[in-house]
Write an enzyme that holds these catalytic residues in place. Structure first.
Site, short mmCIF file in Angstrom:
data_model
loop_
_atom_site.label_atom_id
_atom_site.label_comp_id
_atom_site.label_asym_id
_atom_site.label_seq_id
_atom_site.Cartn_x
_atom_site.Cartn_y
_atom_site.Cartn_z
N LYS A 114 0.86 -1.36 -0.55
CA LYS A 114 0.14 -0.23 -0.35
C LYS A 114 0.51 1.28 0.36
O LYS A 114 0.74 2.45 -0.53
CB LYS A 114 -0.93 -0.07 1.23
CG LYS A 114 -2.24 -1.23 0.88
CD LYS A 114 -3.13 -0.99 2.47
CE LYS A 114 -4.00 -2.00 1.81
NZ LYS A 114 -5.02 -2.16 3.15
N LYS A 196 -9.13 -12.34 -12.30
CA LYS A 196 -9.63 -11.80 -11.38
C LYS A 196 -11.44 -11.07 -11.25
O LYS A 196 -11.12 -10.12 -11.90
CB LYS A 196 -9.70 -12.04 -9.86
CG LYS A 196 -10.74 -12.48 -9.00
CD LYS A 196 -10.21 -12.21 -7.61
CE LYS A 196 -10.88 -12.55 -5.88
NZ LYS A 196 -10.22 -12.23 -5.41
N LYS A 199 -14.36 -5.55 -9.27
CA LYS A 199 -15.54 -3.83 -8.98
C LYS A 199 -14.71 -1.88 -9.48
O LYS A 199 -15.06 -1.79 -10.12
CB LYS A 199 -15.87 -3.49 -8.05
CG LYS A 199 -14.94 -2.83 -6.70
CD LYS A 199 -15.93 -2.72 -5.80
CE LYS A 199 -15.03 -2.42 -4.50
NZ LYS A 199 -13.99 -3.11 -3.50
#
Length: 332
Positions: A114, A196, A199
């Site tokens: 991150k 995969k 969204k």
């Protein structure tokens, strides 16, 4: 009685991949485990480690709670609550930070990942949120924590913190064990079956939102990428598109790939896709109807209130014990 705890972040859209890969099995878990005190929380405090729109965040919290119930989470078997409504999470989180080392947190793989992706300044919460995660677990003396591959490192840190605290201050926390739940299906993108379903994909035709209009859902199934030979056969390497659709079919109907292949022998993709579109629509329609009943209802608030009150009762007891062990406050 053992206690099992799991948290879920309110991240907005819940896809068909999320449902078949995680939620459907998660719901089964409540029925498979006997003599278990099951707590599930909406991890809104974890969501704000990155910037959030407050209106969207509040909407997502209730949407996720309503969807989990609509998908089958039973409030009679599970205590569902919102993390930030139980203030002891952050209280214990700080006390555990005082017993956690910087080096341990800097080694967390997700923090490293991150940190690289963060465009603006990196918040300190990206470094310390694994300690809040430890507090989430230890606050309720959780015996079991469902974990995937990406959370094993965090649970190991939680165990280390608990053992360290117990050795330093006396037996205080239950040291949790991982619960390796049965893995659900890996559902891939409808437009690129090598990736995969997500969204965050810029192409909306690549995924199905559980709350999409039913006709849109049917059309996305019918327009999903396959191949040119028209043979319904499971071959993830050479026929990833039809194999992905067969996975969806199998997960909902519980039919094996062999049974599906035999059923559609000589029929081609058009019939298969038309049938699958109806199967997915029939699976999601009652979920959408239940969601619509819940989302603005007093029932949803009552469920979350009950979960909050139960969690708060357990959390107050634990924080009081921890403060006493450390020496905080006035002894009465």
């Amino acid at each position: 009685m053992k206690r099992l705890l799991s948290g879920i972040q309110p991240t907005g859209v819940v896809t068909l991949g999320n449902y078949l890969g995680a939620i459907k099995n998660f719901v089964k878990l409540q029925n498979e485990l006997e003599d278990i005190d099951f707590l599930v929380f909406i991890a809104d405090l974890h969501a704000i480690t990155v910037p959030q729109n407050k209106t969207e965040l509040r909407k997502n919290i209730k949407t996720l709670a309503a969807l989990y119930i609509a998908c089958g989470l039973d409030p009679k078997k599970v205590h569902l609550f919102v993390q930030s409504e139980v203030i002891e999470h952050t209280m214990l989180g700080y006390m555990l930070e005082c017993n956690t080392y910087i080096g341990e947190l800097e080694r967390m793989t997700q923090y490293k990942d991150k940190k690289v992706k963060q465009i603006e300044g990196v918040s300190s919460s990206l470094l310390t949120y694994p300690v809040l995660m430890a507090a989430d677990i230890l606050l309720y003396d959780s015996d079991l924590v469902p974990v995937g591959e990406d959370q094993k490192q965090h649970l190991e840190l939680t165990r280390n913190i608990a053992i360290r605290f117990n050795n330093k201050y006396g037996e205080t926390f239950v040291v949790p064990e991982p619960y390796i739940a049965k893995q659900g299906a890996r559902v891939m993108s409808l437009t690129d079956p090598t990736k995969k379903m997500s969204k965050s994909d810029p192409n909306p035709k690549s995924y199905i939102n559980l709350l999409d209009d039913i006709n849109i859902i049917k059309n996305r199934i019918k327009s999903a990428v396959t191949d040119s030979d028209g043979c319904v056969r499971y071959d993830i390497v050479n026929k990833p598109g039809i194999s992905n659709l067969m996975t969806i079919y199998s997960c909902i109907t519980n039919k094996t790939y062999e049974e599906i292949e035999n059923q559609y022998q000589g029929l081609g993709y058009q019939q298969f896709k038309a049938d699958l579109a109806e199967i997915v629509a029939n699976e999601l329609t009652p979920i959408q109807e239940r969601y619509k009943e819940l989302i603005t209802s007093k029932e949803l608030d009552a469920i979350l209130d009950e979960g909050r009150d139960y969690a708060s009762m357990l959390a107050r007891r634990k924080v009081s014990k921890v403060k006493d062990r450390i020496g905080l406050g006035r002894k009465k």
